[in-house]
Design an enzyme around this catalytic site. Structure first.
Site, PDB file in Angstrom:
ATOM      1  N   CYS A  85     -25.788 -23.478 -17.171  1.00 31.41           N
ATOM      2  CA  CYS A  85     -24.898 -22.933 -16.147  1.00 31.41           C
ATOM      3  C   CYS A  85     -25.742 -22.675 -14.904  1.00 31.41           C
ATOM      4  CB  CYS A  85     -24.301 -21.627 -16.662  1.00 31.41           C
ATOM      5  SG  CYS A  85     -23.243 -20.768 -15.493  1.00 31.41           S
ATOM      6  N   CYS A 195     -22.694 -27.618 -10.398  1.00 32.77           N
ATOM      7  CA  CYS A 195     -22.050 -26.778 -11.418  1.00 32.77           C
ATOM      8  C   CYS A 195     -21.797 -27.692 -12.602  1.00 32.77           C
ATOM      9  CB  CYS A 195     -20.727 -26.235 -10.866  1.00 32.77           C
ATOM     10  SG  CYS A 195     -19.655 -25.491 -12.126  1.00 32.77           S
TER      11      CYS A 195
HETATM   12  N1  DGL Z   1     -20.736 -24.211 -15.323  1.00 40.41           N
HETATM   13  C1  DGL Z   1     -21.020 -23.103 -14.464  1.00 40.41           C
HETATM   14  C2  DGL Z   1     -22.108 -23.495 -13.459  1.00 40.41           C
HETATM   15  O1  DGL Z   1     -22.804 -24.465 -13.668  1.00 40.41           O
HETATM   16  C3  DGL Z   1     -19.748 -22.575 -13.860  1.00 40.41           C
HETATM   17  C4  DGL Z   1     -19.861 -21.176 -13.362  1.00 40.41           C
HETATM   18  C5  DGL Z   1     -18.566 -20.457 -13.300  1.00 40.41           C
HETATM   19  O2  DGL Z   1     -18.074 -20.055 -14.351  1.00 40.41           O
HETATM   20  O3  DGL Z   1     -18.082 -20.240 -12.182  1.00 40.41           O
HETATM   21  O4  DGL Z   1     -22.315 -22.840 -12.466  1.00 40.41           O
END
Ligand code: DGL
Length: 294
Positions: A85, A195
């Site tokens: 993440c 993301c």
């Molecule tokens: N997959 C997460 C990232 O890479 C998403 C973060 C979120 O939940 O906004 O930032």
């Protein structure tokens, strides 16, 4: 002096699983790359979908959840942790590194590879609000992007869509178009997917941008980094270990996780519903009874 958790010795076995964690389903794009790179590794995946999106949360909340989930994965016997993440890595990787006694791999937007390949020197960056405001992200721009113009766009609404297994609806395409068109009009030739949810939108992005944008997704680089880190700690699973399917866990009911994993990773595995209490999410009475009494 009591050693800090980082230096406390944990006896870890190469047959133990690797913990992979994301605010929700985005880390499955990283898990896909890890399975391709390291097919012998057993994996536990935690989606904190009950509290996603992290990108709209405050920094303390993100650090609180990241640490609690890291500790839970250590308690499950994880030999290493992949914080799949960008938002959690940007806000809390230093804290988690300090607190956990297992090797850690984080993820960050591919600013460096984007700066290496962009010919127009105009690069779009889609990431969460929390990632874009972080000191780590600003440092990446300073370090690698000095001669590029970066058009940084918070992807409001995109994580929510993927969490609902929406990777292709008209509403989603309209939203994506509103983020991408200004980049295309400005002459961007490269788009950083900052993301881990966004690689699942690659087909929709392609439909809007055609071949004008080269997409930068760092999931393969993360899997390679994990391989190096496990190798350095003599923790690589042997070729005869039968990893089987990942153990999928979710703090929500897991229905969308199962659906997305089946659709995009061709993995049909049950999802355990788990509870991971943390300072910011547990009721006060739970925390006071959970704390050791003097
Ligand atoms: N997959 C997460 C990232 O890479 C998403 C973060 C979120 O939940 O906004 O930032």
């Amino acid at each position: 002096m009591t050693p800090s958790p980082r230096h406390a010795s944990l006896t870890m076995s190469a047959t133990a699983p690797v913990g992979v964690f994301d605010s929700g389903l985005g880390g499955l794009s990283v898990l896909r790359a890890i399975r391709a790179q390291l097919p012998d590794e057993a994996l536990i995946y935690v989606a904190d979908s009950r509290y996603a999106p992290y990108g709209e949360r405050d920094d303390d909340f993100i650090a609180d959840r990241t640490l609690a989930i890291g500790q839970w994965l250590v308690a499950q016997g994880a030999k290493a942790l992949v914080v799949a993440c960008n938002t959690a890595t940007a806000q809390s990787i230093a804290l988690v590194r300090q607190q956990l006694a297992i090797p850690l791999v984080g993820v960050e937007p591919g600013i460096k590879p984007a700066a290496q390949i962009s010919r127009t020197r105009i690069v779009g960056v889609l990431a969460t609000q929390a990632t874009l405001r972080s000191i780590r992200f600003q440092a990446l721009l300073d370090q690698y992007g000095s001669d590029c113009r970066f058009l940084c766009q918070p992807g409001h609404g995109l994580v929510e869509a993927v969490e609902q297994c929406d990777i292709n609806s008209d509403a989603l395409r309209t939203l994506l178009q509103s983020y991408l068109q200004p980049m295309l009009d400005a002459g961007a030739d490269t788009l950083v997917l900052g993301c881990t949810h966004y690689p699942f939108l690659d087909a929709a992005i392609r439909d809007i941008a055609g071949e004008q944008l080269t997409l930068i997704d760092t999931s393969i680089a993360i899997a390679q980094q994990l391989e190096r880190v496990l190798g350095r700690h003599a923790l690589l699973a042997s070729h005869d270990s039968h990893a089987g399917l990942p153990r999928f866990c979710s703090t929500s009911d897991g229905a969308h996780q199962r659906q997305l994993a089946a659709l995009l990773l061709q993995i049909d595995a049950p999802v355990e519903q788990i509870e991971i209490a943390s300072r910011r999410t547990a009721p006060p009475e739970y925390l006071s009874s959970a704390e050791p009494r003097p």
